[in-house]
Design an enzyme around this catalytic site. Structure first.
Site, PDB file in Angstrom:
ATOM      1  N   TYR A   1      -4.311  -5.223  18.103  1.00 14.07           N
ATOM      2  CA  TYR A   1      -4.643  -6.519  17.510  1.00 14.07           C
ATOM      3  C   TYR A   1      -6.022  -6.515  16.863  1.00 14.07           C
ATOM      4  O   TYR A   1      -6.945  -7.170  17.310  1.00 14.07           O
ATOM      5  CB  TYR A   1      -4.489  -7.616  18.569  1.00 14.07           C
ATOM      6  CG  TYR A   1      -3.027  -7.784  18.939  1.00 14.07           C
ATOM      7  CD1 TYR A   1      -2.191  -8.619  18.198  1.00 14.07           C
ATOM      8  CD2 TYR A   1      -2.464  -7.067  19.991  1.00 14.07           C
ATOM      9  CE1 TYR A   1      -0.843  -8.738  18.500  1.00 14.07           C
ATOM     10  CE2 TYR A   1      -1.120  -7.179  20.304  1.00 14.07           C
ATOM     11  CZ  TYR A   1      -0.322  -8.020  19.555  1.00 14.07           C
ATOM     12  OH  TYR A   1       1.019  -8.131  19.848  1.00 14.07           O
TER      13      TYR A   1
ATOM     14  N   PRO B   1       2.038  -6.034  15.907  1.00 10.41           N
ATOM     15  CA  PRO B   1       1.380  -4.732  15.813  1.00 10.41           C
ATOM     16  C   PRO B   1       1.173  -4.148  17.213  1.00 10.41           C
ATOM     17  O   PRO B   1       1.331  -4.858  18.194  1.00 10.41           O
ATOM     18  CB  PRO B   1       0.035  -5.079  15.180  1.00 10.41           C
ATOM     19  CG  PRO B   1      -0.244  -6.470  15.627  1.00 10.41           C
ATOM     20  CD  PRO B   1       1.100  -7.154  15.761  1.00 10.41           C
ATOM     21  N   SER B   2       0.827  -2.883  17.269  1.00 10.15           N
ATOM     22  CA  SER B   2       0.486  -2.296  18.576  1.00 10.15           C
ATOM     23  C   SER B   2      -0.959  -2.599  18.940  1.00 10.15           C
ATOM     24  O   SER B   2      -1.331  -2.541  20.109  1.00 10.15           O
ATOM     25  CB  SER B   2       0.637  -0.780  18.551  1.00 10.15           C
ATOM     26  OG  SER B   2       1.880  -0.412  18.044  1.00 10.15           O
TER      27      SER B   2
ATOM     28  N   TYR C   1       4.378  -6.681  12.427  1.00 11.46           N
ATOM     29  CA  TYR C   1       4.285  -7.746  13.414  1.00 11.46           C
ATOM     30  C   TYR C   1       5.443  -7.578  14.386  1.00 11.46           C
ATOM     31  O   TYR C   1       6.567  -7.402  13.932  1.00 11.46           O
ATOM     32  CB  TYR C   1       4.367  -9.114  12.733  1.00 11.46           C
ATOM     33  CG  TYR C   1       3.985 -10.211  13.688  1.00 11.46           C
ATOM     34  CD1 TYR C   1       2.653 -10.479  13.960  1.00 11.46           C
ATOM     35  CD2 TYR C   1       4.967 -10.966  14.327  1.00 11.46           C
ATOM     36  CE1 TYR C   1       2.306 -11.476  14.858  1.00 11.46           C
ATOM     37  CE2 TYR C   1       4.616 -11.958  15.224  1.00 11.46           C
ATOM     38  CZ  TYR C   1       3.287 -12.211  15.484  1.00 11.46           C
ATOM     39  OH  TYR C   1       2.938 -13.186  16.377  1.00 11.46           O
TER      40      TYR C   1
ATOM     41  N   PHE D   1      -6.936  -6.344  12.626  1.00 10.11           N
ATOM     42  CA  PHE D   1      -6.139  -6.305  11.395  1.00 10.11           C
ATOM     43  C   PHE D   1      -6.220  -4.961  10.668  1.00 10.11           C
ATOM     44  O   PHE D   1      -7.305  -4.435  10.414  1.00 10.11           O
ATOM     45  CB  PHE D   1      -6.570  -7.433  10.456  1.00 10.11           C
ATOM     46  CG  PHE D   1      -5.622  -7.609   9.306  1.00 10.11           C
ATOM     47  CD1 PHE D   1      -4.317  -8.028   9.520  1.00 10.11           C
ATOM     48  CD2 PHE D   1      -6.022  -7.340   8.004  1.00 10.11           C
ATOM     49  CE1 PHE D   1      -3.428  -8.182   8.475  1.00 10.11           C
ATOM     50  CE2 PHE D   1      -5.132  -7.504   6.943  1.00 10.11           C
ATOM     51  CZ  PHE D   1      -3.835  -7.928   7.184  1.00 10.11           C
ATOM     52  N   HIS D   2      -5.055  -4.409  10.379  1.00  8.36           N
ATOM     53  CA  HIS D   2      -4.980  -3.145   9.648  1.00  8.36           C
ATOM     54  C   HIS D   2      -3.744  -3.158   8.756  1.00  8.36           C
ATOM     55  O   HIS D   2      -2.777  -3.873   9.018  1.00  8.36           O
ATOM     56  CB  HIS D   2      -4.944  -1.967  10.622  1.00  8.36           C
ATOM     57  CG  HIS D   2      -3.834  -2.056  11.626  1.00  8.36           C
ATOM     58  ND1 HIS D   2      -3.980  -2.740  12.807  1.00  8.36           N
ATOM     59  CD2 HIS D   2      -2.569  -1.593  11.624  1.00  8.36           C
ATOM     60  CE1 HIS D   2      -2.854  -2.677  13.488  1.00  8.36           C
ATOM     61  NE2 HIS D   2      -1.966  -1.980  12.788  1.00  8.36           N
ATOM     62  N   ILE D   3      -3.803  -2.343   7.729  1.00  8.61           N
ATOM     63  CA  ILE D   3      -2.741  -2.320   6.728  1.00  8.61           C
ATOM     64  C   ILE D   3      -2.198  -0.896   6.626  1.00  8.61           C
ATOM     65  O   ILE D   3      -2.968   0.068   6.569  1.00  8.61           O
ATOM     66  CB  ILE D   3      -3.300  -2.782   5.361  1.00  8.61           C
ATOM     67  CG1 ILE D   3      -3.776  -4.238   5.477  1.00  8.61           C
ATOM     68  CG2 ILE D   3      -2.265  -2.643   4.256  1.00  8.61           C
ATOM     69  CD1 ILE D   3      -4.577  -4.709   4.287  1.00  8.61           C
ATOM     70  N   HIS D   4      -0.894  -0.767   6.621  1.00  7.50           N
ATOM     71  CA  HIS D   4      -0.264   0.552   6.502  1.00  7.50           C
ATOM     72  C   HIS D   4      -0.025   0.880   5.028  1.00  7.50           C
ATOM     73  O   HIS D   4       0.377   0.001   4.255  1.00  7.50           O
ATOM     74  CB  HIS D   4       1.077   0.570   7.230  1.00  7.50           C
ATOM     75  CG  HIS D   4       0.977   0.226   8.688  1.00  7.50           C
ATOM     76  ND1 HIS D   4       0.962   1.183   9.664  1.00  7.50           N
ATOM     77  CD2 HIS D   4       0.850  -0.959   9.327  1.00  7.50           C
ATOM     78  CE1 HIS D   4       0.858   0.602  10.849  1.00  7.50           C
ATOM     79  NE2 HIS D   4       0.793  -0.700  10.675  1.00  7.50           N
TER      80      HIS D   4
HETATM   81  P1  M7G Z   1       0.543  -0.925  14.346  1.00 11.88           P
HETATM   82  O1  M7G Z   1       1.246  -1.633  13.252  1.00 11.88           O
HETATM   83  O2  M7G Z   1      -0.420  -1.705  15.182  1.00 11.88           O
HETATM   84  O3  M7G Z   1       1.528  -0.270  15.349  1.00 11.88           O
HETATM   85  O4  M7G Z   1      -0.233   0.275  13.668  1.00 11.88           O
HETATM   86  P2  M7G Z   1       2.683   0.799  15.190  1.00 11.88           P
HETATM   87  O5  M7G Z   1       2.198   1.961  16.021  1.00 11.88           O
HETATM   88  O6  M7G Z   1       3.865   0.116  15.786  1.00 11.88           O
HETATM   89  O7  M7G Z   1       2.833   1.125  13.751  1.00 11.88           O
HETATM   90  C1  M7G Z   1      -1.232   1.013  14.287  1.00 11.88           C
HETATM   91  C2  M7G Z   1      -1.325   2.310  13.508  1.00 11.88           C
HETATM   92  O8  M7G Z   1      -2.450   3.038  13.903  1.00 11.88           O
HETATM   93  C3  M7G Z   1      -0.102   3.196  13.752  1.00 11.88           C
HETATM   94  O9  M7G Z   1       0.475   3.555  12.520  1.00 11.88           O
HETATM   95  C4  M7G Z   1      -0.690   4.383  14.509  1.00 11.88           C
HETATM   96  O10 M7G Z   1      -0.030   5.593  14.205  1.00 11.88           O
HETATM   97  C5  M7G Z   1      -2.116   4.396  14.055  1.00 11.88           C
HETATM   98  N1  M7G Z   1      -3.029   4.973  15.029  1.00 11.88           N
HETATM   99  C6  M7G Z   1      -3.038   4.750  16.356  1.00 11.88           C
HETATM  100  N2  M7G Z   1      -4.067   5.435  16.930  1.00 11.88           N
HETATM  101  C7  M7G Z   1      -4.360   5.424  18.360  1.00 11.88           C
HETATM  102  C8  M7G Z   1      -4.719   6.127  15.948  1.00 11.88           C
HETATM  103  C9  M7G Z   1      -5.856   6.988  15.938  1.00 11.88           C
HETATM  104  O11 M7G Z   1      -6.504   7.268  16.938  1.00 11.88           O
HETATM  105  N3  M7G Z   1      -6.216   7.482  14.707  1.00 11.88           N
HETATM  106  C10 M7G Z   1      -5.507   7.188  13.572  1.00 11.88           C
HETATM  107  N4  M7G Z   1      -5.918   7.746  12.433  1.00 11.88           N
HETATM  108  N5  M7G Z   1      -4.452   6.367  13.556  1.00 11.88           N
HETATM  109  C11 M7G Z   1      -4.043   5.829  14.734  1.00 11.88           C
END
Ligand code: M7G
Length: 346
Positions: free
Chosen positions: A261, A258-259, A256, A263-266
């Site tokens: 919007y 996030p890049s 938070y 919802f996704h989990i790392h």
């Molecule tokens: P975030 O928490 O919204 O932003 O995570 P962050 O970049 O500050 O971590 C979005 C996640 O999606 C990031 O870990 C990106 O590396 C990943 N991501 C972004 N794109 C555009 C892609 C993609 O095209 N393919 C994959 N597999 N991952 C992506």
């Protein structure tokens, strides 16, 4: 338009950022007159005895197994070595390691093209500030910003993964049926992972439901769903990688702001500390902590919580009101900001 071809046409403009700690450099340039951001990250060492082999199903998702001769490992792979100095029991020098495009690549390269101002600013060096985002700030400043950010163009890569088969050959797990859309999600390698070294394993789980833009939208009604999701993530991923990573070796978290919007989990190997926080901004909250907090946060969940995190001056929210809010907060707390430059000490 493949990556090699695009990079061959990359015209350098300036360095956006370089970080000796994470060994990442980002360059701004252009390709065919359109802005491009090129990022390189030195890959981690292969010192374990695990390598990947193509999985039997023919998918390119790596399956790890123990190998007998590890010619690319840090020790065996030393092809050149030069001592710089030694002193008593301490020796230091430089080395060249054996590299291979598949087994031991030097760097992971990312290209964004055409890159928007938003991308460029995200990679550019910037000053950071601690901000307390109150529910009121969320409503007045962040919500309108999220609306702006959720254009179909910006969300294209997410929808490509969910519905258009993008990155399909790399997908680790997909669960989706028309009957049960709410529970649907897909797990796949994050763009940040080189896909080779399991120590730096980085996956992302993207959910199908689109009613949750971020942590802020989570409330106690989502608790059971998140518990199920956490359980599946921690079961499926170790299985997929033949238990070369164990359920309690996965850091499962959300960002938070996030890049994106949706919802996704790392999901990251715990051996890879600090990952996802390279840019020093935002906050990371473990999924377990989210689940726990939803047990006592009240019916509106995270909507009612003040969230304290770091924001960069290049973030649009900084200009859209956070700057003023930070100033107000410091004033309110009776904390003096630094004296004007040059005033010195009395
Ligand atoms: P975030 O928490 O919204 O932003 O995570 P962050 O970049 O500050 O971590 C979005 C996640 O999606 C990031 O870990 C990106 O590396 C990943 N991501 C972004 N794109 C555009 C892609 C993609 O095209 N393919 C994959 N597999 N991952 C992506």
């Amino acid at each position: 338009q493949d990556l090699a071809n695009l990079i061959g046409r990359f015209k350098y403009v300036r360095v956006l950022d370089s970080n000796p700690h994470t060994k990442v450099i980002s360059l701004l340039g252009s390709i065919d007159g359109k802005d491009a951001v090129l990022t390189a990250e030195k890959t981690h060492f292969i010192f374990d005895e695990t390598v990947r082999r193509p999985s039997q199903s023919g998918r390119s998702t790596p399956v790890f197994f123990h190998r007998e001769i590890d010619e690319y490992s840090f020790l065996n792979g030393i092809t050149d070595l030069k001592e710089l100095t030694s002193n008593d029991i301490y020796y230091w020098g430089l080395s060249v390691l054996k590299q291979h495009i598949l087994h031991n690549p030097t760097a992971k390269v990312n290209l964004i093209w055409p890159a928007s101002q938003f991308h460029i600013k995200g990679y550019d060096q910037q000053d950071l500030h601690v901000v307390r985002e109150t529910p009121k700030m969320y409503k007045n400043i962040v919500v309108p910003f999220i609306q702006e950010m959720c254009t179909s163009e910006r969300m294209k890569w997410v929808n490509n993964i969910l519905y258009e088969g993008a990155e399909d050959d790399r997908v680790v797990y997909k669960e989706y049926s028309n009957r049960n859309k709410e529970d649907g999600f897909v797990i796949l390698p994050d763009m940040k992972w080189d896909g080779i070294n399991i120590d730096s394993l980085y996956l992302v789980a993207i959910v199908y439901r689109d009613d949750i833009k971020s942590l802020r939208d989570l409330n106690p009604n989502h608790r059971e769903w998140l518990i199920r999701l956490n359980k599946k993530i921690r079961t499926i991923i170790p299985q997929h990688y033949d238990y070369n990573v164990n359920p309690d070796e996965l850091r499962v978290f959300v960002h938070y702001q996030p890049s994106y919007y949706h919802f996704h989990i790392h999901v990251v190997n715990i051996r890879h500390p600090g990952v996802g926080e390279e840019r020093g901004s935002g906050m990371t909250i473990l999924l377990e902590d989210v689940i726990e907090a939803l047990g006592f946060l009240g019916p509106e969940g995270y909507m009612k919580k003040t969230l304290t995190y770091v924001i960069g001056e290049n973030h649009d929210l900084w200009k859209k009101g956070f700057k003023e809010e930070v100033e107000k907060q410091l004033k309110h707390d009776g904390i003096a900001t630094s004296p004007e430059k040059g005033s010195g000490f009395n």
